[in-house]
Design a protein around this motif. Structure first.
Motif, PDB file in Angstrom:
ATOM      1  N   THR A  61       0.826  -1.201   0.000  1.00 27.82           N
ATOM      2  CA  THR A  61       0.000   0.000   0.000  1.00 27.82           C
ATOM      3  C   THR A  61       0.865   1.258   0.000  1.00 27.82           C
ATOM      4  O   THR A  61       0.644   2.186  -0.782  1.00 27.82           O
ATOM      5  N   VAL A  62       1.857   1.285   0.895  1.00 21.68           N
ATOM      6  CA  VAL A  62       2.740   2.449   1.001  1.00 21.68           C
ATOM      7  C   VAL A  62       3.524   2.648  -0.291  1.00 21.68           C
ATOM      8  O   VAL A  62       3.666   3.772  -0.787  1.00 21.68           O
ATOM      9  N   PHE A  63       4.017   1.548  -0.866  1.00 23.68           N
ATOM     10  CA  PHE A  63       4.768   1.648  -2.123  1.00 23.68           C
ATOM     11  C   PHE A  63       3.867   2.134  -3.261  1.00 23.68           C
ATOM     12  O   PHE A  63       4.285   2.947  -4.090  1.00 23.68           O
ATOM     13  N   SER A  64       2.630   1.637  -3.287  1.00 21.53           N
ATOM     14  CA  SER A  64       1.688   2.071  -4.328  1.00 21.53           C
ATOM     15  C   SER A  64       1.396   3.562  -4.217  1.00 21.53           C
ATOM     16  O   SER A  64       1.342   4.277  -5.215  1.00 21.53           O
ATOM     17  N   ILE A  65       1.198   4.034  -2.983  1.00 18.08           N
ATOM     18  CA  ILE A  65       0.941   5.465  -2.776  1.00 18.08           C
ATOM     19  C   ILE A  65       2.122   6.295  -3.256  1.00 18.08           C
ATOM     20  O   ILE A  65       1.952   7.347  -3.894  1.00 18.08           O
ATOM     21  N   LEU A  66       3.334   5.811  -2.976  1.00 22.02           N
ATOM     22  CA  LEU A  66       4.530   6.524  -3.424  1.00 22.02           C
ATOM     23  C   LEU A  66       4.576   6.592  -4.949  1.00 22.02           C
ATOM     24  O   LEU A  66       4.858   7.645  -5.528  1.00 22.02           O
ATOM     25  N   CYS A  67       4.283   5.462  -5.602  1.00 21.69           N
ATOM     26  CA  CYS A  67       4.292   5.426  -7.070  1.00 21.69           C
ATOM     27  C   CYS A  67       3.228   6.358  -7.650  1.00 21.69           C
ATOM     28  O   CYS A  67       3.483   7.103  -8.600  1.00 21.69           O
ATOM     29  N   TYR A  68       2.033   6.305  -7.076  1.00 16.95           N
ATOM     30  CA  TYR A  68       0.948   7.156  -7.560  1.00 16.95           C
ATOM     31  C   TYR A  68       1.282   8.637  -7.377  1.00 16.95           C
ATOM     32  O   TYR A  68       0.902   9.474  -8.200  1.00 16.95           O
ATOM     33  N   THR A  69       1.988   8.963  -6.304  1.00 16.20           N
ATOM     34  CA  THR A  69       2.377  10.354  -6.058  1.00 16.20           C
ATOM     35  C   THR A  69       3.329  10.849  -7.139  1.00 16.20           C
ATOM     36  O   THR A  69       3.187  11.960  -7.658  1.00 16.20           O
ATOM     37  N   VAL A  70       4.314  10.004  -7.492  1.00 14.37           N
ATOM     38  CA  VAL A  70       5.269  10.371  -8.548  1.00 14.37           C
ATOM     39  C   VAL A  70       4.539  10.536  -9.885  1.00 14.37           C
ATOM     40  O   VAL A  70       4.785  11.481 -10.640  1.00 14.37           O
ATOM     41  N   ILE A  71       3.612   9.611 -10.168  1.00 13.35           N
ATOM     42  CA  ILE A  71       2.846   9.677 -11.420  1.00 13.35           C
ATOM     43  C   ILE A  71       2.008  10.952 -11.469  1.00 13.35           C
ATOM     44  O   ILE A  71       1.903  11.611 -12.511  1.00 13.35           O
ATOM     45  N   LEU A  72       1.393  11.307 -10.330  1.00 11.60           N
ATOM     46  CA  LEU A  72       0.572  12.515 -10.297  1.00 11.60           C
ATOM     47  C   LEU A  72       1.405  13.757 -10.586  1.00 11.60           C
ATOM     48  O   LEU A  72       0.974  14.637 -11.341  1.00 11.60           O
ATOM     49  N   CYS A  73       2.588  13.846  -9.989  1.00 15.64           N
ATOM     50  CA  CYS A  73       3.467  14.993 -10.241  1.00 15.64           C
ATOM     51  C   CYS A  73       3.784  15.111 -11.730  1.00 15.64           C
ATOM     52  O   CYS A  73       3.735  16.209 -12.306  1.00 15.64           O
ATOM     53  N   PHE A  74       4.101  13.976 -12.360  1.00 18.13           N
ATOM     54  CA  PHE A  74       4.392  13.975 -13.798  1.00 18.13           C
ATOM     55  C   PHE A  74       3.167  14.406 -14.597  1.00 18.13           C
ATOM     56  O   PHE A  74       3.270  15.209 -15.533  1.00 18.13           O
ATOM     57  N   ALA A  75       1.994  13.877 -14.222  1.00 17.73           N
ATOM     58  CA  ALA A  75       0.758  14.193 -14.953  1.00 17.73           C
ATOM     59  C   ALA A  75       0.397  15.666 -14.824  1.00 17.73           C
ATOM     60  O   ALA A  75      -0.063  16.290 -15.791  1.00 17.73           O
ATOM     61  N   LEU A  76       0.596  16.242 -13.646  1.00 15.13           N
ATOM     62  CA  LEU A  76       0.263  17.660 -13.442  1.00 15.13           C
ATOM     63  C   LEU A  76       1.090  18.558 -14.359  1.00 15.13           C
ATOM     64  O   LEU A  76       0.574  19.523 -14.925  1.00 15.13           O
ATOM     65  N   PHE A  77       2.357  18.242 -14.499  1.00 17.18           N
ATOM     66  CA  PHE A  77       3.213  19.057 -15.360  1.00 17.18           C
ATOM     67  C   PHE A  77       2.906  18.842 -16.841  1.00 17.18           C
ATOM     68  O   PHE A  77       3.290  19.660 -17.681  1.00 17.18           O
ATOM     69  N   LYS A  78       2.214  17.735 -17.159  1.00 14.77           N
ATOM     70  CA  LYS A  78       1.858  17.465 -18.552  1.00 14.77           C
ATOM     71  C   LYS A  78       0.515  18.069 -18.950  1.00 14.77           C
ATOM     72  O   LYS A  78       0.169  18.068 -20.129  1.00 14.77           O
ATOM     73  N   THR A  79      -0.260  18.553 -17.983  1.00 12.28           N
ATOM     74  CA  THR A  79      -1.605  19.049 -18.298  1.00 12.28           C
ATOM     75  C   THR A  79      -1.579  20.225 -19.270  1.00 12.28           C
ATOM     76  O   THR A  79      -2.471  20.358 -20.110  1.00 12.28           O
TER      77      THR A  79
END
Length: 288
Positions: A259-277
């Protein structure tokens, strides 16, 4: 002797569990809080986000940019009139509708330029309405019940040994730091977008001055870019909503390390997605 040792181990485990639960509670609270904050900030119009900056941009656009736009209108209209005269064989083939169309274009161009800021802000008002309607749906689907989640995890935590709990405490602490980094990324994206809006709006009268001329693509490109910038807010809100749904889907698992690892991965993905918007929105609306 062994009873004392067991009591010490139990006390250490209880302490580690309380720290882990505190970190998890902080993470899930951050998700709920950030979603609420973003829905407010991203749905704000340039006038409501910072009235001082908007007043400055509006004054500069009216006092500095508007006269330049007026000169561009005069140039465009003169160019059209000369082209029409040449096309009509130096006025040998007279058409009264030509003059009517010329004066109608002039009137429309002047009307558009003189109301440039009103038109620009109108686009953002429409986008704000879309974001406001989307917020109710996203907030209802992504809210995480923190206490219920922690209660489901408590038994799993109690069954772990001291080494696992210590490792999990470090993992959750690192995730908390990542949440702080995510907050900074979100702030950069939101503030950067709003500053871009103010800069984009300040020069709006110039490209809008060419809107009535089919040979000039400046005005059309500007409108597409304006729409892309306005609806970037919807993409930002959607990214955060997807992030919250993903986290919500992993909180019920008994594999807390996963769970903790998944949250970390999702956080990194979100940061990337925000800059791509920004680039994604421009691509969707054909702005370049």
């Amino acid at each position: 002797m062994f009873g004392l040792f067991d009591a010490i181990v139990e006390a250490i485990n209880n302490f580690l569990i309380s720290v882990i639960e505190g970190n998890l509670r902080s993470m899930f609270n951050d998700v709920n809080t950030k979603l609420a904050e973003i829905s407010t900030d991203v749905g704000a119009t340039p006038q409501s986000w910072n009235s001082g900056i908007y007043s400055l941009v509006d004054n500069l656009a009216e006092s500095v940019i508007l006269p330049i736009a007026g000169m561009i209108i005069a140039f465009v209209l003169c160019h059209e009139l000369i082209s029409a005269i040449i096309d009509r064989n130096n006025m040998q083939e007279t058409d009264t509708f030509l003059f009517f169309k010329f004066f109608a274009k002039a009137a429309i161009a002047i009307l558009i330029v003189s109301n440039a800021m009103t038109i620009i802000m109108g686009v953002f008002d429409i986008a704000q309405g879309v974001v406001a309607q989307s917020t109710g749906v996203i907030m209802g689907e992504t809210f995480i019940d923190i206490e219920a989640t922690l209660a489901a995890m408590h038994e799993t935590l109690a069954a772990m040994n001291t080494g696992e709990l210590f490792l999990l405490m470090i993992e959750t602490a690192l995730n908390s730091l990542c949440m702080m980094a995510l907050s900074v990324c979100i702030m950069i994206v939101l503030y950067g977008r709003m500053i871009e809006i103010y800069l984009y709006s300040s020069l709006g009268a110039i490209p809008l001055a060419t809107l009535t001329n089919k040979e000039w693509n400046m005005g059309n490109n500007y409108i597409r870019g304006l729409i892309a910038l306005a609806f970037q807010a919807f993409l930002i809100l959607l990214c955060v909503g997807i992030y919250a749904v993903l986290i919500k889907s992993v909180t019920a698992t008994t594999d807390i390390h996963g769970t903790v690892f998944s949250i970390l991965c999702y956080t990194v993905i979100l940061c990337f997605a925000l800059f791509k918007t920004s680039s994604l929105s421009k691509s969707i609306f054909g702005a370049h």
